[in-house]
Design a protein around this motif. Structure first.
Motif, PDB file in Angstrom:
ATOM      1  N   MET A   1      35.229  33.178  55.875  1.00  0.00           N
ATOM      2  CA  MET A   1      35.226  33.958  54.998  1.00  0.00           C
ATOM      3  C   MET A   1      35.781  33.323  53.536  1.00  0.00           C
ATOM      4  O   MET A   1      36.978  33.620  53.456  1.00  0.00           O
ATOM      5  CB  MET A   1      34.955  35.786  55.497  1.00  0.00           C
ATOM      6  N   ASP A   2      35.742  33.413  52.880  1.00  0.00           N
ATOM      7  CA  ASP A   2      35.805  33.255  51.018  1.00  0.00           C
ATOM      8  C   ASP A   2      36.529  34.751  50.922  1.00  0.00           C
ATOM      9  O   ASP A   2      35.272  35.389  51.044  1.00  0.00           O
ATOM     10  CB  ASP A   2      34.764  32.080  50.033  1.00  0.00           C
ATOM     11  N   GLU A   3      37.355  35.013  50.114  1.00  0.00           N
ATOM     12  CA  GLU A   3      37.456  36.799  49.403  1.00  0.00           C
ATOM     13  C   GLU A   3      37.688  36.515  48.003  1.00  0.00           C
ATOM     14  O   GLU A   3      38.122  35.195  47.341  1.00  0.00           O
ATOM     15  CB  GLU A   3      38.237  37.448  50.352  1.00  0.00           C
ATOM     16  N   LEU A   4      36.624  37.183  47.784  1.00  0.00           N
ATOM     17  CA  LEU A   4      37.685  37.840  45.690  1.00  0.00           C
ATOM     18  C   LEU A   4      36.970  39.124  45.071  1.00  0.00           C
ATOM     19  O   LEU A   4      36.513  39.966  45.636  1.00  0.00           O
ATOM     20  CB  LEU A   4      35.972  36.702  44.899  1.00  0.00           C
ATOM     21  N   VAL A   5      38.379  39.625  44.444  1.00  0.00           N
ATOM     22  CA  VAL A   5      38.149  40.915  44.626  1.00  0.00           C
ATOM     23  C   VAL A   5      39.080  40.855  42.923  1.00  0.00           C
ATOM     24  O   VAL A   5      39.277  40.199  42.335  1.00  0.00           O
ATOM     25  CB  VAL A   5      39.855  41.658  45.073  1.00  0.00           C
ATOM     26  N   VAL A   6      38.178  41.374  42.107  1.00  0.00           N
ATOM     27  CA  VAL A   6      38.560  41.410  40.299  1.00  0.00           C
ATOM     28  C   VAL A   6      38.869  43.447  40.424  1.00  0.00           C
ATOM     29  O   VAL A   6      37.512  43.872  41.207  1.00  0.00           O
ATOM     30  CB  VAL A   6      37.144  41.227  40.308  1.00  0.00           C
ATOM     31  N   SER A   7      39.559  43.490  39.923  1.00  0.00           N
ATOM     32  CA  SER A   7      40.294  44.796  39.563  1.00  0.00           C
ATOM     33  C   SER A   7      41.141  45.150  38.277  1.00  0.00           C
ATOM     34  O   SER A   7      41.147  44.036  37.146  1.00  0.00           O
ATOM     35  CB  SER A   7      41.109  45.185  40.970  1.00  0.00           C
ATOM     36  N   THR A   8      40.496  46.111  37.548  1.00  0.00           N
ATOM     37  CA  THR A   8      41.338  46.589  36.479  1.00  0.00           C
ATOM     38  C   THR A   8      41.395  47.584  36.448  1.00  0.00           C
ATOM     39  O   THR A   8      40.764  48.892  37.095  1.00  0.00           O
ATOM     40  CB  THR A   8      40.076  46.047  35.040  1.00  0.00           C
ATOM     41  N   GLU A   9      42.395  48.414  35.318  1.00  0.00           N
ATOM     42  CA  GLU A   9      42.546  50.321  35.256  1.00  0.00           C
ATOM     43  C   GLU A   9      41.203  50.486  34.419  1.00  0.00           C
ATOM     44  O   GLU A   9      40.574  49.785  33.242  1.00  0.00           O
ATOM     45  CB  GLU A   9      43.383  50.445  34.317  1.00  0.00           C
ATOM     46  N   VAL A  10      40.274  51.376  34.332  1.00  0.00           N
ATOM     47  CA  VAL A  10      39.639  52.239  33.758  1.00  0.00           C
ATOM     48  C   VAL A  10      40.027  53.344  33.159  1.00  0.00           C
ATOM     49  O   VAL A  10      40.481  54.555  33.749  1.00  0.00           O
ATOM     50  CB  VAL A  10      37.839  52.247  33.953  1.00  0.00           C
ATOM     51  N   TYR A  11      40.072  54.196  31.906  1.00  0.00           N
ATOM     52  CA  TYR A  11      40.341  55.465  31.887  1.00  0.00           C
ATOM     53  C   TYR A  11      38.701  56.014  31.614  1.00  0.00           C
ATOM     54  O   TYR A  11      38.191  56.352  30.465  1.00  0.00           O
ATOM     55  CB  TYR A  11      40.686  54.934  30.198  1.00  0.00           C
ATOM     56  N   ARG A 180      37.652  47.609  23.568  1.00  0.00           N
ATOM     57  CA  ARG A 180      38.525  46.687  23.920  1.00  0.00           C
ATOM     58  C   ARG A 180      38.651  45.969  24.811  1.00  0.00           C
ATOM     59  O   ARG A 180      37.361  45.502  25.500  1.00  0.00           O
ATOM     60  CB  ARG A 180      39.975  48.349  24.397  1.00  0.00           C
ATOM     61  N   ASP A 181      39.684  44.704  25.159  1.00  0.00           N
ATOM     62  CA  ASP A 181      39.915  43.386  25.904  1.00  0.00           C
ATOM     63  C   ASP A 181      39.853  44.318  26.910  1.00  0.00           C
ATOM     64  O   ASP A 181      41.033  45.394  27.066  1.00  0.00           O
ATOM     65  CB  ASP A 181      40.609  42.795  25.456  1.00  0.00           C
ATOM     66  N   VAL A 182      39.130  43.647  28.136  1.00  0.00           N
ATOM     67  CA  VAL A 182      39.892  44.629  29.635  1.00  0.00           C
ATOM     68  C   VAL A 182      41.009  43.485  30.023  1.00  0.00           C
ATOM     69  O   VAL A 182      40.119  42.256  30.892  1.00  0.00           O
ATOM     70  CB  VAL A 182      37.985  44.711  30.078  1.00  0.00           C
ATOM     71  N   ASP A 183      42.020  43.928  30.661  1.00  0.00           N
ATOM     72  CA  ASP A 183      42.440  42.810  31.626  1.00  0.00           C
ATOM     73  C   ASP A 183      42.124  42.986  32.847  1.00  0.00           C
ATOM     74  O   ASP A 183      42.126  43.942  33.817  1.00  0.00           O
ATOM     75  CB  ASP A 183      43.820  43.855  31.123  1.00  0.00           C
ATOM     76  N   LEU A 184      41.803  41.971  33.440  1.00  0.00           N
ATOM     77  CA  LEU A 184      41.407  41.484  34.610  1.00  0.00           C
ATOM     78  C   LEU A 184      42.574  40.760  35.578  1.00  0.00           C
ATOM     79  O   LEU A 184      43.153  40.703  34.869  1.00  0.00           O
ATOM     80  CB  LEU A 184      40.090  41.124  35.182  1.00  0.00           C
ATOM     81  N   ASP A 185      42.519  42.044  36.720  1.00  0.00           N
ATOM     82  CA  ASP A 185      43.176  40.664  37.625  1.00  0.00           C
ATOM     83  C   ASP A 185      42.533  40.423  38.932  1.00  0.00           C
ATOM     84  O   ASP A 185      41.610  41.016  39.104  1.00  0.00           O
ATOM     85  CB  ASP A 185      44.455  41.552  38.769  1.00  0.00           C
ATOM     86  N   VAL A 186      42.403  39.305  38.570  1.00  0.00           N
ATOM     87  CA  VAL A 186      41.877  37.940  40.045  1.00  0.00           C
ATOM     88  C   VAL A 186      42.013  38.121  41.082  1.00  0.00           C
ATOM     89  O   VAL A 186      43.379  36.796  40.713  1.00  0.00           O
ATOM     90  CB  VAL A 186      41.281  37.081  39.373  1.00  0.00           C
ATOM     91  N   TYR A 187      41.878  38.438  42.457  1.00  0.00           N
ATOM     92  CA  TYR A 187      42.463  37.406  43.342  1.00  0.00           C
ATOM     93  C   TYR A 187      41.528  36.689  43.988  1.00  0.00           C
ATOM     94  O   TYR A 187      40.408  37.209  44.736  1.00  0.00           O
ATOM     95  CB  TYR A 187      42.467  38.275  44.532  1.00  0.00           C
ATOM     96  N   VAL A 188      41.685  35.316  44.264  1.00  0.00           N
ATOM     97  CA  VAL A 188      40.713  34.588  44.857  1.00  0.00           C
ATOM     98  C   VAL A 188      40.556  34.439  46.087  1.00  0.00           C
ATOM     99  O   VAL A 188      42.779  33.314  46.170  1.00  0.00           O
ATOM    100  CB  VAL A 188      40.098  33.282  44.210  1.00  0.00           C
ATOM    101  N   ASP A 189      41.167  33.632  46.858  1.00  0.00           N
ATOM    102  CA  ASP A 189      41.317  33.421  48.582  1.00  0.00           C
ATOM    103  C   ASP A 189      40.105  32.126  49.284  1.00  0.00           C
ATOM    104  O   ASP A 189      39.363  32.587  49.836  1.00  0.00           O
ATOM    105  CB  ASP A 189      41.720  34.347  50.008  1.00  0.00           C
ATOM    106  N   SER A 190      39.517  31.711  48.396  1.00  0.00           N
ATOM    107  CA  SER A 190      39.451  29.879  48.186  1.00  0.00           C
ATOM    108  C   SER A 190      39.246  28.951  47.164  1.00  0.00           C
ATOM    109  O   SER A 190      39.721  28.866  46.240  1.00  0.00           O
ATOM    110  CB  SER A 190      37.961  31.109  48.126  1.00  0.00           C
ATOM    111  N   ALA A 191      38.930  27.441  47.787  1.00  0.00           N
ATOM    112  CA  ALA A 191      39.150  27.225  47.173  1.00  0.00           C
ATOM    113  C   ALA A 191      37.851  26.482  46.483  1.00  0.00           C
ATOM    114  O   ALA A 191      37.657  25.638  45.517  1.00  0.00           O
ATOM    115  CB  ALA A 191      39.468  25.452  48.149  1.00  0.00           C
ATOM    116  N   ARG A 192      37.406  27.192  46.500  1.00  0.00           N
ATOM    117  CA  ARG A 192      36.033  26.171  46.021  1.00  0.00           C
ATOM    118  C   ARG A 192      35.531  27.772  44.729  1.00  0.00           C
ATOM    119  O   ARG A 192      34.069  27.801  44.035  1.00  0.00           O
ATOM    120  CB  ARG A 192      34.534  26.974  47.201  1.00  0.00           C
ATOM    121  N   ILE A 193      36.208  28.594  45.017  1.00  0.00           N
ATOM    122  CA  ILE A 193      35.583  29.785  43.963  1.00  0.00           C
ATOM    123  C   ILE A 193      36.593  29.483  42.863  1.00  0.00           C
ATOM    124  O   ILE A 193      37.190  29.434  42.531  1.00  0.00           O
ATOM    125  CB  ILE A 193      35.304  31.159  43.906  1.00  0.00           C
TER     126      ILE A 193
END
Length: 193
Positions: A1-11, A180-193
């Protein structure tokens, strides 16, 4: 399984974030390739089914998904129900006092601007997706002559990351009613993404 996580803070209040994310038809407003989300059955809770119509290049495809679980205000689980093995969740994690290292910034003109980051305790929002590209059904698409399904997958899979980032960023801006500019943290467990 390929995995993608996109996270950030929201006020925003976690309950408001959760209610906002539970509105799946709204997602078409945030995506470049998602044209429409229709509710087929349900009202957002477990068992709710959606038809998501995507359009890219010369291809239009309708995916079917279902909400598989909810845990207000912390989590919404979903899965794609045909043509590919894919699932994911929205996760909303409330901050506790002292979690944030953010501070309010002054505007460019030297005055204090109304800033969503004035709230010292943002929550975290994350879109988590898992999928198996090898499980994709070649019968799912009506492809132009001489276009292979493998070529389409090779071109489309890398678009998933940009779409996930765009959806999270635009949703946060609407939740905060800001630009505002939203700072994203991105985790990818895939060579394809």
């Amino acid at each position: 399984m390929d995995e993608l996580v996109v996270s950030t803070e929201v006020y925003a209040d976690p309950e408001d974030v959760y209610a906002f994310l539970l509105d799946f038809p709204r997602y078409a407003d945030y995506s470049e390739y998602l044209r429409e989300v229709r509710t087929l059955e349900g009202e957002g809770g477990p068992g709710t089914r959606y038809a998501l119509t995507f359009a890219w290049w010369k291809i239009t495809y309708t995916a079917h998904s279902r909400v598989t679980g909810v845990d207000p205000p912390g989590r919404i689980d979903w899965e794609v129900t045909k043509d590919i093995d894919a699932s994911g969740c929205w996760r909303v994690t409330p901050a506790t006092a002292g979690d944030s290292d953010s501070t309010a910034d002054d505007s460019d003109d030297g005055t204090d601007a109304a800033d969503p980051t004035d709230d010292p305790n943002p929550c975290e929002v994350a879109l988590e997706v898992e999928f198996d590209p090898g499980s994709a059904s070649s019968d799912a698409l009506d492809l132009p002559t001489l276009v292979s399904f493998d070529w389409v997958l090779k071109k489309a899979i890398p678009l998933i990351r940009g779409e996930a980032e765009r959806v999270v960023e635009r949703a946060v801006r609407d939740l905060e009613d800001s630009t505002r500019d939203v700072d994203l943290d991105v985790y990818v467990d895939s060579a394809r993404i």
